[in-house]
Design a protein around this motif. Structure first.
Motif, short mmCIF file in Angstrom:
data_model
loop_
_atom_site.label_atom_id
_atom_site.label_comp_id
_atom_site.label_asym_id
_atom_site.label_seq_id
_atom_site.Cartn_x
_atom_site.Cartn_y
_atom_site.Cartn_z
N LEU A 216 0.86 -1.17 0.00
CA LEU A 216 0.00 0.00 0.00
C LEU A 216 0.91 1.23 0.00
N TYR B 197 -12.15 4.60 1.39
CA TYR B 197 -12.50 3.18 1.34
C TYR B 197 -14.01 2.96 1.42
N ILE C 289 -6.25 1.94 5.68
CA ILE C 289 -4.97 2.25 6.29
C ILE C 289 -5.32 2.98 7.58
N ASN D 241 -4.60 5.02 9.84
CA ASN D 241 -3.69 6.08 10.26
C ASN D 241 -4.42 7.15 11.06
N GLU E 193 -7.54 7.83 10.54
CA GLU E 193 -8.72 8.27 9.82
C GLU E 193 -9.68 7.12 9.57
N ALA E 194 -9.14 5.89 9.67
CA ALA E 194 -9.97 4.75 9.34
C ALA E 194 -11.02 4.50 10.42
N ALA E 195 -12.12 3.98 9.99
CA ALA E 195 -13.20 3.67 10.95
C ALA E 195 -12.83 2.45 11.76
#
Lengths: 171, 77
Positions: free
Chosen positions: A130, A138, B71, B73, B75-77
């Motif tokens: 990635l 996403y 990812i 970082n 920010e992901a849920a």
């Protein structure tokens, strides 16, 4: 079977000039490299090399070198069978490490690959990652931004080197 | 080279190698520069910093909208 790859290497302008003058790369010896010791390229994607120079290394003056790489013994971790077996090797190494003074260490990919390459003469290791430091929507798409990295273990596999682009816009 | 052969040979090596020799081989591969377990990698450009979460339900290929890779970082849920 010989496999041919086109690799792009981003570096400072000064290092690129040295590489072009000497007609050879200096392999990275850092143990924490993603695919172990070797010379690193982005496959078929010069923009990844530019991104590396500008975002990761923050070079003010950079250059991208284009190379042709030919190799017979390729550890290709983009392939399911090889990746599954690689995972199996990592698990076994981790298991055995518990009996050693390194039991508190986290086995990095690069070190595991260095270990495998000590046992077998792979010329090139290839893997998908990635793209670091980039989030992506996403919730909109499940296709992440990726890059294919090639680590050349044997310098003889590099068949040609040319400057592709540099930071002042030249070719 | 058949990767299966590589695995078999490494299995054989691991079954036979002494701990002292294994430690020397690990050292040669660079184990001493690896972080301790639980330690963070020192740069966001290290793959170990990419915490990948892959969430799928029953059949991963039946409905790809059920799967996501994030990812993580912050920010992901």
């Amino acid at each position: 079977m010989v496999r041919v790859f086109i690799g792009f290497h981003g570096t400072s302008k000064a290092s690129a000039d040295m590489i072009l003058l000497d007609k050879r790369f200096l392999p990275s010896n850092r143990e924490d490299e993603w695919l172990g010791k070797g010379i690193y390229f982005f496959e078929d994607d010069p923009d990844q090399a530019i991104d590396w120079c500008v975002r990761a290394r923050k070079y003010k003056e950079w250059a991208i070198l284009k190379t042709i790489i030919e190799a017979q013994e390729v550890l290709d971790l983009t392939r399911k069978r090889e990746w599954d077996m690689f995972l199996s090797i990592i698990k076994q190494l981790q298991g055995k490490m518990k009996q050693t003074k390194y039991k508190g260490k986290r086995l990095l990919n690069g070190v595991a690959i260095n270990f495998i390459c000590q046992q077998f003469p792979y010329e090139v290791v290839r893997a998908v990652f990635l793209v670091p430091g980039r989030s992506y929507p996403y919730d909109i798409t499940n296709i992440p931004p990726v890059q294919i990295q090639i680590c050349v273990k044997e310098e003889r596999c590099i068949k040609s080197i040319e400057q592709w682009r540099c930071s002042n816009g030249g070719f | 080279m058949d990767f299966k052969e590589v695995v078999e040979q490494i299995n054989q090596y691991l079954a036979q190698v002494t701990i002292e020799q294994f430690e020397r081989d690990l050292q040669r591969a660079g184990i001493e520069q690896c972080p301790d377990i639980g330690e963070e990698a020192d740069s966001e450009w290290q793959p170990e910093r990419l915490i990948v979460e892959y969430s799928v339900f029953e059949e991963p290929y039946s409905d790809l909208t059920n799967g996501y890779i994030a990812i993580a970082n912050g920010e992901a849920a």
